[in-house]
Motif scaffolding. Structure first.
Motif, PDB file in Angstrom:
ATOM      1  N   SER A 131      19.903  -3.430  -1.883  1.00 44.93           N
ATOM      2  CA  SER A 131      19.258  -2.823  -3.054  1.00 44.93           C
ATOM      3  C   SER A 131      17.768  -3.136  -2.967  1.00 44.93           C
ATOM      4  N   ASP A 132      16.985  -2.409  -3.745  1.00 38.93           N
ATOM      5  CA  ASP A 132      15.539  -2.618  -3.695  1.00 38.93           C
ATOM      6  C   ASP A 132      15.160  -4.015  -4.173  1.00 38.93           C
ATOM      7  N   VAL A 133      14.274  -4.658  -3.432  1.00 38.02           N
ATOM      8  CA  VAL A 133      13.770  -5.987  -3.773  1.00 38.02           C
ATOM      9  C   VAL A 133      12.254  -5.918  -3.857  1.00 38.02           C
ATOM     10  N   ARG A 134      11.705  -6.465  -4.930  1.00 38.05           N
ATOM     11  CA  ARG A 134      10.259  -6.566  -5.088  1.00 38.05           C
ATOM     12  C   ARG A 134       9.890  -8.035  -5.167  1.00 38.05           C
ATOM     13  N   VAL A 135       8.834  -8.416  -4.488  1.00 36.07           N
ATOM     14  CA  VAL A 135       8.468  -9.831  -4.404  1.00 36.07           C
ATOM     15  C   VAL A 135       7.153 -10.099  -5.138  1.00 36.07           C
ATOM     16  N   THR A 136       7.007 -11.333  -5.597  1.00 39.52           N
ATOM     17  CA  THR A 136       5.779 -11.818  -6.227  1.00 39.52           C
ATOM     18  C   THR A 136       5.295 -13.019  -5.419  1.00 39.52           C
ATOM     19  N   THR A 137       4.029 -13.017  -5.040  1.00 45.46           N
ATOM     20  CA  THR A 137       3.516 -14.042  -4.147  1.00 45.46           C
ATOM     21  C   THR A 137       2.590 -15.022  -4.856  1.00 45.46           C
ATOM     22  N   ALA A 138       2.417 -16.169  -4.230  1.00 42.78           N
ATOM     23  CA  ALA A 138       1.527 -17.194  -4.786  1.00 42.78           C
ATOM     24  C   ALA A 138       0.066 -16.799  -4.650  1.00 42.78           C
ATOM     25  N   GLY A 139      -0.259 -16.029  -3.615  1.00 46.10           N
ATOM     26  CA  GLY A 139      -1.643 -15.630  -3.407  1.00 46.10           C
ATOM     27  C   GLY A 139      -1.738 -14.469  -2.438  1.00 46.10           C
ATOM     28  N   GLN A 174       0.842  -1.192   0.000  1.00 46.41           N
ATOM     29  CA  GLN A 174       0.000   0.000   0.000  1.00 46.41           C
ATOM     30  C   GLN A 174       0.882   1.249   0.000  1.00 46.41           C
ATOM     31  N   PRO A 175       0.396   2.356  -0.582  1.00 45.02           N
ATOM     32  CA  PRO A 175       1.194   3.600  -0.603  1.00 45.02           C
ATOM     33  C   PRO A 175       1.620   4.058   0.790  1.00 45.02           C
ATOM     34  N   SER A 176       0.768   3.789   1.776  1.00 45.70           N
ATOM     35  CA  SER A 176       1.070   4.212   3.144  1.00 45.70           C
ATOM     36  C   SER A 176       1.795   3.137   3.940  1.00 45.70           C
ATOM     37  N   GLY A 177       2.101   2.006   3.300  1.00 42.47           N
ATOM     38  CA  GLY A 177       2.750   0.907   4.008  1.00 42.47           C
ATOM     39  C   GLY A 177       1.731   0.102   4.795  1.00 42.47           C
ATOM     40  N   GLY A 178       2.212  -0.710   5.721  1.00 34.38           N
ATOM     41  CA  GLY A 178       1.308  -1.441   6.604  1.00 34.38           C
ATOM     42  C   GLY A 178       0.863  -2.798   6.089  1.00 34.38           C
ATOM     43  N   SER A 179       1.453  -3.274   4.985  1.00 42.49           N
ATOM     44  CA  SER A 179       1.084  -4.594   4.469  1.00 42.49           C
ATOM     45  C   SER A 179       2.206  -5.595   4.750  1.00 42.49           C
ATOM     46  N   VAL A 180       1.876  -6.881   4.625  1.00 43.69           N
ATOM     47  CA  VAL A 180       2.887  -7.921   4.788  1.00 43.69           C
ATOM     48  C   VAL A 180       3.968  -7.769   3.720  1.00 43.69           C
ATOM     49  N   GLN A 181       3.568  -7.487   2.497  1.00 47.78           N
ATOM     50  CA  GLN A 181       4.522  -7.310   1.408  1.00 47.78           C
ATOM     51  C   GLN A 181       5.492  -6.175   1.708  1.00 47.78           C
ATOM     52  N   ASP A 182       4.992  -5.074   2.232  1.00 55.90           N
ATOM     53  CA  ASP A 182       5.852  -3.935   2.561  1.00 55.90           C
ATOM     54  C   ASP A 182       6.928  -4.333   3.572  1.00 55.90           C
ATOM     55  N   ALA A 183       6.528  -5.067   4.614  1.00 57.25           N
ATOM     56  CA  ALA A 183       7.493  -5.473   5.647  1.00 57.25           C
ATOM     57  C   ALA A 183       8.545  -6.419   5.079  1.00 57.25           C
ATOM     58  N   LEU A 184       8.118  -7.365   4.254  1.00 56.71           N
ATOM     59  CA  LEU A 184       9.059  -8.319   3.678  1.00 56.71           C
ATOM     60  C   LEU A 184      10.030  -7.647   2.711  1.00 56.71           C
ATOM     61  N   ALA A 233      11.021  -4.592   2.668  1.00 54.11           N
ATOM     62  CA  ALA A 233      11.962  -3.746   3.413  1.00 54.11           C
ATOM     63  C   ALA A 233      13.098  -4.581   3.988  1.00 54.11           C
ATOM     64  N   ALA A 234      12.764  -5.738   4.573  1.00 50.68           N
ATOM     65  CA  ALA A 234      13.781  -6.601   5.169  1.00 50.68           C
ATOM     66  C   ALA A 234      14.687  -7.209   4.101  1.00 50.68           C
ATOM     67  N   LEU A 235      14.093  -7.700   3.015  1.00 45.94           N
ATOM     68  CA  LEU A 235      14.881  -8.298   1.939  1.00 45.94           C
ATOM     69  C   LEU A 235      15.806  -7.269   1.288  1.00 45.94           C
ATOM     70  N   SER A 236      15.316  -6.047   1.139  1.00 45.84           N
ATOM     71  CA  SER A 236      16.123  -4.993   0.521  1.00 45.84           C
ATOM     72  C   SER A 236      17.353  -4.671   1.356  1.00 45.84           C
ATOM     73  N   LYS A 237      17.225  -4.736   2.669  1.00 47.90           N
ATOM     74  CA  LYS A 237      18.385  -4.473   3.534  1.00 47.90           C
ATOM     75  C   LYS A 237      19.426  -5.571   3.393  1.00 47.90           C
ATOM     76  N   LEU A 245      15.262  -8.872  10.804  1.00 56.88           N
ATOM     77  CA  LEU A 245      14.788  -7.538  10.425  1.00 56.88           C
ATOM     78  C   LEU A 245      13.261  -7.443  10.330  1.00 56.88           C
ATOM     79  N   LEU A 246      12.594  -8.578  10.373  1.00 55.20           N
ATOM     80  CA  LEU A 246      11.145  -8.594  10.233  1.00 55.20           C
ATOM     81  C   LEU A 246      10.445  -8.374  11.573  1.00 55.20           C
ATOM     82  N   PRO A 247       9.201  -7.881  11.541  1.00 58.77           N
ATOM     83  CA  PRO A 247       8.398  -7.859  12.770  1.00 58.77           C
ATOM     84  C   PRO A 247       8.206  -9.290  13.280  1.00 58.77           C
ATOM     85  N   ASP A 248       7.928  -9.433  14.567  1.00 61.11           N
ATOM     86  CA  ASP A 248       7.774 -10.758  15.158  1.00 61.11           C
ATOM     87  C   ASP A 248       6.633 -11.555  14.529  1.00 61.11           C
TER      88      ASP A 248
END
Length: 277
Positions: free
Chosen positions: A40-48, A20-30, A32-36, A81-84
């Motif tokens: 470099s910036d990492v974008r993920v594609t999910t199964a569902g 989401q533009p404001s953040g707060g999604s599972v994808q956003d958290a993942l 951010a952690a993967l990019s660190k 780096l991820l939330p619990d």
């Protein structure tokens, strides 16, 4: 280099999977952690994609990166780096033609429902709740009418973006242990809110509002307005993704939720010891 990653998460705190533009999604958290870890910036594609409040005990995604890291860095490093409430389960280097979504042949969802006059407290957000007595046998008869390939328009959210409402539902099993009713659904794909809408309709049948044959009428009528309201997201888990063995991904056996939901029956009832894995 393409990496496949298995993850699990408690969706209670997030506005669903999708970024989401404001953040707060599972994808956003993942991401951010993967990019660190990748520096470099990492974008993920999910199964569902899962909705707000929906959990996952076995979600699969993939991402591309030029970073050379040992596989445990994509697990232990990312988890640091991820939330619990989100955890990477495994990482595997794969080929560029692997796609987490399009290579998946089947998806499994589990819905857990507390059927008791008193709402849950300790497991709030982890389990659905319905206060009236439910007839599981009636629900099982109704569930059988949904098996196979059908147009599931009656169980599709108005905002669903899927090109076709046709899905092949291969399994819809309902089990009860104590006060807990578990719905296991497997299909080649699911429409937006499809599982929650099916559960809501089965509850209508279980409480006696409609006969089991009503489910067949809903399928044939294809009208969302004729079906039950969308049920709560609280008890819904994306519990497995199936791939061709050629991809050599870790294969889930059954949803590992027994450890998350120990002895959930109310006093006076036998404990819920679902042997899921």
């Amino acid at each position: 280099m393409r990496i496949a990653l298995g993850v699990e998460y408690d969706g209670s705190e997030y506005c669903g999977w999708q970024s989401q533009p404001s953040g707060g999604s599972v994808q956003d958290a993942l991401e951010a952690a993967l990019s660190k870890i990748a520096c470099s910036d990492v974008r993920v594609t999910t199964a569902g994609r899962t909705d707000t409040g929906v959990h996952a005990s076995y979600q699969v995604l993939h991402f591309d990166t030029q970073a050379q890291r040992p596989m445990n860095a994509w697990v232990r490093g990312v988890n640091a780096l991820l939330p619990d409430s989100i955890a990477a389960l495994w990482a595997l280097q794969t080929t560029d033609d692997f796609h987490a979504r399009y290579c998946a042949s089947e998806r499994c969802y589990l819905y857990l429902l507390l059927n008791h006059p008193v709402r849950p407290g300790l497991y709030h957000g982890k389990i659905g709740w319905f206060h009236q007595a439910l007839d599981v046998e009636r629900m099982r008869v109704a569930a059988q009418m949904l098996l196979g390939e059908h147009d599931f328009s009656a169980f599709r959210a108005a905002e669903c973006q899927a090109k076709s409402p046709v899905r092949n539902l291969t399994r819809l099993e309902i089990t009860r242990q104590g006060d807990i009713i578990a719905f296991e659904l497997r299909a080649n794909g699911f429409l937006h809110h499809m599982v929650r809408n099916i559960v809501g309709c089965l509850i209508y049948v279980g409480k006696g509002k409609y006969p089991p044959e009503w489910m067949r009428k809903l399928l044939e009528g294809r009208k969302r307005s004729d079906a039950a309201p969308t049920f709560s997201a609280a008890g819904l888990y994306l519990a497995g993704i199936t791939y061709d063995p050629k991809w050599k991904l870790p294969h889930f056996v059954e949803p590992p939720l027994a450890a998350l939901l120990p002895r959930m029956s109310r006093p006076g009832q036998s404990g819920c010891n679902m042997k899921i894995r």
